[in-house]
Design a protein around this motif. Sequence first.
Motif, PDB file in Angstrom:
ATOM      1  N   LEU A 251     -27.449   5.424  -0.518  1.00 48.34           N
ATOM      2  CA  LEU A 251     -28.867   5.697  -0.275  1.00 48.34           C
ATOM      3  C   LEU A 251     -29.211   5.512   1.202  1.00 48.34           C
ATOM      4  O   LEU A 251     -29.905   6.352   1.799  1.00 48.34           O
ATOM      5  CB  LEU A 251     -29.725   4.775  -1.145  1.00 48.34           C
ATOM      6  CG  LEU A 251     -29.682   5.042  -2.660  1.00 48.34           C
ATOM      7  CD1 LEU A 251     -30.341   3.899  -3.417  1.00 48.34           C
ATOM      8  CD2 LEU A 251     -30.364   6.355  -3.008  1.00 48.34           C
ATOM      9  N   VAL A 252     -28.729   4.428   1.779  1.00 49.07           N
ATOM     10  CA  VAL A 252     -29.005   4.175   3.195  1.00 49.07           C
ATOM     11  C   VAL A 252     -28.334   5.233   4.066  1.00 49.07           C
ATOM     12  O   VAL A 252     -28.938   5.754   5.024  1.00 49.07           O
ATOM     13  CB  VAL A 252     -28.541   2.761   3.588  1.00 49.07           C
ATOM     14  CG1 VAL A 252     -28.624   2.565   5.101  1.00 49.07           C
ATOM     15  CG2 VAL A 252     -29.382   1.706   2.872  1.00 49.07           C
ATOM     16  N   GLU A 253     -27.084   5.578   3.732  1.00 43.79           N
ATOM     17  CA  GLU A 253     -26.355   6.557   4.529  1.00 43.79           C
ATOM     18  C   GLU A 253     -27.015   7.933   4.461  1.00 43.79           C
ATOM     19  O   GLU A 253     -27.142   8.616   5.478  1.00 43.79           O
ATOM     20  CB  GLU A 253     -24.903   6.635   4.033  1.00 43.79           C
ATOM     21  CG  GLU A 253     -23.944   7.300   5.004  1.00 43.79           C
ATOM     22  CD  GLU A 253     -23.867   8.812   4.808  1.00 43.79           C
ATOM     23  OE1 GLU A 253     -23.581   9.523   5.788  1.00 43.79           O
ATOM     24  OE2 GLU A 253     -24.080   9.263   3.670  1.00 43.79           O
ATOM     25  N   TRP A 254     -27.460   8.333   3.283  1.00 45.71           N
ATOM     26  CA  TRP A 254     -28.162   9.608   3.139  1.00 45.71           C
ATOM     27  C   TRP A 254     -29.461   9.600   3.942  1.00 45.71           C
ATOM     28  O   TRP A 254     -29.820  10.592   4.598  1.00 45.71           O
ATOM     29  CB  TRP A 254     -28.461   9.881   1.665  1.00 45.71           C
ATOM     30  CG  TRP A 254     -27.496  10.819   1.020  1.00 45.71           C
ATOM     31  CD1 TRP A 254     -26.365  10.498   0.330  1.00 45.71           C
ATOM     32  CD2 TRP A 254     -27.577  12.247   1.004  1.00 45.71           C
ATOM     33  NE1 TRP A 254     -25.741  11.631  -0.113  1.00 45.71           N
ATOM     34  CE2 TRP A 254     -26.459  12.715   0.274  1.00 45.71           C
ATOM     35  CE3 TRP A 254     -28.482  13.159   1.530  1.00 45.71           C
ATOM     36  CZ2 TRP A 254     -26.236  14.083   0.072  1.00 45.71           C
ATOM     37  CZ3 TRP A 254     -28.257  14.514   1.322  1.00 45.71           C
ATOM     38  CH2 TRP A 254     -27.138  14.954   0.602  1.00 45.71           C
ATOM     39  N   SER A 255     -30.177   8.495   3.874  1.00 42.28           N
ATOM     40  CA  SER A 255     -31.431   8.400   4.611  1.00 42.28           C
ATOM     41  C   SER A 255     -31.211   8.601   6.097  1.00 42.28           C
ATOM     42  O   SER A 255     -31.968   9.320   6.762  1.00 42.28           O
ATOM     43  CB  SER A 255     -32.073   7.031   4.353  1.00 42.28           C
ATOM     44  OG  SER A 255     -33.206   6.838   5.164  1.00 42.28           O
ATOM     45  N   GLU A 256     -30.156   8.007   6.620  1.00 39.25           N
ATOM     46  CA  GLU A 256     -29.882   8.112   8.052  1.00 39.25           C
ATOM     47  C   GLU A 256     -29.316   9.479   8.428  1.00 39.25           C
ATOM     48  O   GLU A 256     -29.730  10.079   9.427  1.00 39.25           O
ATOM     49  CB  GLU A 256     -28.900   7.003   8.458  1.00 39.25           C
ATOM     50  CG  GLU A 256     -29.503   5.602   8.328  1.00 39.25           C
ATOM     51  CD  GLU A 256     -28.493   4.498   8.570  1.00 39.25           C
ATOM     52  OE1 GLU A 256     -27.264   4.802   8.597  1.00 39.25           O
ATOM     53  OE2 GLU A 256     -28.904   3.333   8.713  1.00 39.25           O
ATOM     54  N   ALA A 257     -28.377   9.982   7.629  1.00 38.69           N
ATOM     55  CA  ALA A 257     -27.711  11.239   7.990  1.00 38.69           C
ATOM     56  C   ALA A 257     -28.603  12.459   7.784  1.00 38.69           C
ATOM     57  O   ALA A 257     -28.558  13.409   8.570  1.00 38.69           O
ATOM     58  CB  ALA A 257     -26.426  11.391   7.179  1.00 38.69           C
ATOM     59  N   ALA A 258     -29.416  12.455   6.724  1.00 37.96           N
ATOM     60  CA  ALA A 258     -30.253  13.613   6.412  1.00 37.96           C
ATOM     61  C   ALA A 258     -31.712  13.415   6.810  1.00 37.96           C
ATOM     62  O   ALA A 258     -32.528  14.313   6.613  1.00 37.96           O
ATOM     63  CB  ALA A 258     -30.158  13.941   4.919  1.00 37.96           C
ATOM     64  N   ASP A 259     -32.041  12.234   7.343  1.00 36.20           N
ATOM     65  CA  ASP A 259     -33.401  11.921   7.779  1.00 36.20           C
ATOM     66  C   ASP A 259     -34.396  12.051   6.635  1.00 36.20           C
ATOM     67  O   ASP A 259     -35.484  12.613   6.792  1.00 36.20           O
ATOM     68  CB  ASP A 259     -33.813  12.803   8.960  1.00 36.20           C
ATOM     69  CG  ASP A 259     -35.081  12.297   9.657  1.00 36.20           C
ATOM     70  OD1 ASP A 259     -35.374  11.090   9.527  1.00 36.20           O
ATOM     71  OD2 ASP A 259     -35.770  13.104  10.302  1.00 36.20           O
ATOM     72  N   VAL A 260     -34.014  11.509   5.458  1.00 32.95           N
ATOM     73  CA  VAL A 260     -34.945  11.480   4.336  1.00 32.95           C
ATOM     74  C   VAL A 260     -35.559  10.091   4.232  1.00 32.95           C
ATOM     75  O   VAL A 260     -34.941   9.086   4.580  1.00 32.95           O
ATOM     76  CB  VAL A 260     -34.274  11.887   3.002  1.00 32.95           C
ATOM     77  CG1 VAL A 260     -33.782  13.322   3.062  1.00 32.95           C
ATOM     78  CG2 VAL A 260     -33.136  10.950   2.642  1.00 32.95           C
ATOM     79  N   ASP A 261     -36.788  10.058   3.737  1.00 35.34           N
ATOM     80  CA  ASP A 261     -37.552   8.812   3.687  1.00 35.34           C
ATOM     81  C   ASP A 261     -37.449   8.097   2.353  1.00 35.34           C
ATOM     82  O   ASP A 261     -37.801   6.916   2.253  1.00 35.34           O
ATOM     83  CB  ASP A 261     -39.024   9.106   3.971  1.00 35.34           C
ATOM     84  CG  ASP A 261     -39.224   9.761   5.323  1.00 35.34           C
ATOM     85  OD1 ASP A 261     -39.203   9.047   6.334  1.00 35.34           O
ATOM     86  OD2 ASP A 261     -39.386  11.003   5.363  1.00 35.34           O
ATOM     87  N   GLY A 262     -37.016   8.819   1.327  1.00 34.64           N
ATOM     88  CA  GLY A 262     -36.943   8.197   0.019  1.00 34.64           C
ATOM     89  C   GLY A 262     -36.275   9.110  -0.990  1.00 34.64           C
ATOM     90  O   GLY A 262     -35.752  10.177  -0.645  1.00 34.64           O
ATOM     91  N   PHE A 263     -36.326   8.672  -2.246  1.00 33.81           N
ATOM     92  CA  PHE A 263     -35.601   9.362  -3.302  1.00 33.81           C
ATOM     93  C   PHE A 263     -36.444   9.426  -4.568  1.00 33.81           C
ATOM     94  O   PHE A 263     -37.143   8.470  -4.923  1.00 33.81           O
ATOM     95  CB  PHE A 263     -34.282   8.630  -3.600  1.00 33.81           C
ATOM     96  CG  PHE A 263     -33.349   8.578  -2.422  1.00 33.81           C
ATOM     97  CD1 PHE A 263     -32.387   9.555  -2.239  1.00 33.81           C
ATOM     98  CD2 PHE A 263     -33.464   7.575  -1.470  1.00 33.81           C
ATOM     99  CE1 PHE A 263     -31.552   9.531  -1.138  1.00 33.81           C
ATOM    100  CE2 PHE A 263     -32.631   7.545  -0.361  1.00 33.81           C
ATOM    101  CZ  PHE A 263     -31.671   8.514  -0.198  1.00 33.81           C
ATOM    102  N   ASN A 264     -36.371  10.571  -5.243  1.00 39.21           N
ATOM    103  CA  ASN A 264     -36.918  10.722  -6.583  1.00 39.21           C
ATOM    104  C   ASN A 264     -35.752  10.610  -7.563  1.00 39.21           C
ATOM    105  O   ASN A 264     -34.876  11.486  -7.588  1.00 39.21           O
ATOM    106  CB  ASN A 264     -37.605  12.087  -6.750  1.00 39.21           C
ATOM    107  CG  ASN A 264     -38.982  12.124  -6.124  1.00 39.21           C
ATOM    108  OD1 ASN A 264     -39.486  11.121  -5.660  1.00 39.21           O
ATOM    109  ND2 ASN A 264     -39.590  13.296  -6.117  1.00 39.21           N
TER     110      ASN A 264
END
Length: 457
Positions: free
Chosen positions: A381-394
Amino acid sequence: MPRQLHINAFDMACVGHIQQGLWTHPRDQSTRYADIHYWTEYAKRLEKGLFDGIFFADVVGVYDVMGASPDAAVRHAVQVPVNDPMMLIPAMAAATTHLGFGVTANLTYEQPFLFARRMSTLDHLTQGRIGWNIVTGYLDSAARAAGLSGQMAHDDRYDLADEYMQLVYRLWEGSWDDGAVLRDKASGVYADPSRVRVIHHHGKQYKVDAMHLSEPSPQRTPVLYQAGASARGTRFAATHAECVFLNGQAQPAVRKIVDGIRAQAVEQGRDARDVKMFLGATIVTGRTEAEARDKFEDYRRYASSEAALVHAAASMGIDFSKYDLDEPVETGKSQAIVSNVEAMTRSAGPQWTRRKLLEQMVLGSRQAPWVGSADRIADMLVEWSEAADVDGFNLSRTVVPECFDDFIELVVPRLQARGAYKTRYTQGTLRGKLFGHDRLPATHAAAPARGAGPAAS
């Protein structure tokens, strides 16, 4: 220090939502969807886990593209029967204090004047915790249910939506001034009519001459969600959306969409961070890798590939019953969810087949699950947030309620230890929790509607 992630549960007021077939699992409780206590218990569970909200999907038609019949959808409970999610929100709000509610409503079939009042009512009853997922629809069955021969073309639906938004902005933001409501018992004056305006809108699609029936709610305009990833959809999102819901794809593809929407928002005078990005994810976790893998294999036995094809056929606008397993699928010019077709083409190539589609549906949907220990899931989750610049998850449900219990018990503490998840709620509205302010900023497309037009006479 990583950013603090926003987490929503992703569900629907039905039995089979995204992961088709998992309702048959002996521990799944989604067949209780018509019981209000199911939803109030659900809300309490999510709030205990400090979830930002629950994001409700919805459709107002049936999935009848596969075999040109709704029979398979009905047989397998593929988003039918489905109840109105708006009716659940007051009860869930009464059972909680902080949990937000994003509700899908199809503007194509909602009369804007009445819809604006309904959303203001929900914003009042939830004390400012309501959001609206703006959709234009993709089912011909919904159009026929509304008395039309078929749905409008994909891009034309967004043109309609632009006008719709301008109208509801004027109702929410421009009809009642701040300070119009006095509640003065001594004088007997509840509201000052000189500070209430009749909205006059005479557009291509809509004509309204009326004041908004609701007094200003805590947020006025609900938090605005949007899930379009097509070229026209991202342009609409850059103008209107505060939260954009993206389907799971490869990281570079997600990052490209994110960067594109943020850049378009900046071109329109908005701050790039006024648009938060939420990635859809399906998580199966455990204390160890082995425990998570065993749970996944258990769930997998209950997934339905036939039901998954029914869902995919409707969302892509393609009748897969016409194709053999290894026959290339002709995508043509879909009027359904264009971004779904584009995503499949990116992942499987231009000559993809029914077999390739089925290979992706390991848990009854095209969304590949993330399977791993709680430590590994937190890292992802943290890696996706940083690599894809997403703020959260559904987070799409699998077997409920245990899928959210597992996340809350196992993953949340690990995210908190990394500084990537809140340890308590802040006070205030949903928009206040997400952005630090209760009302839309002056840079948003709704701002020009404030104080516009003559006062009521």
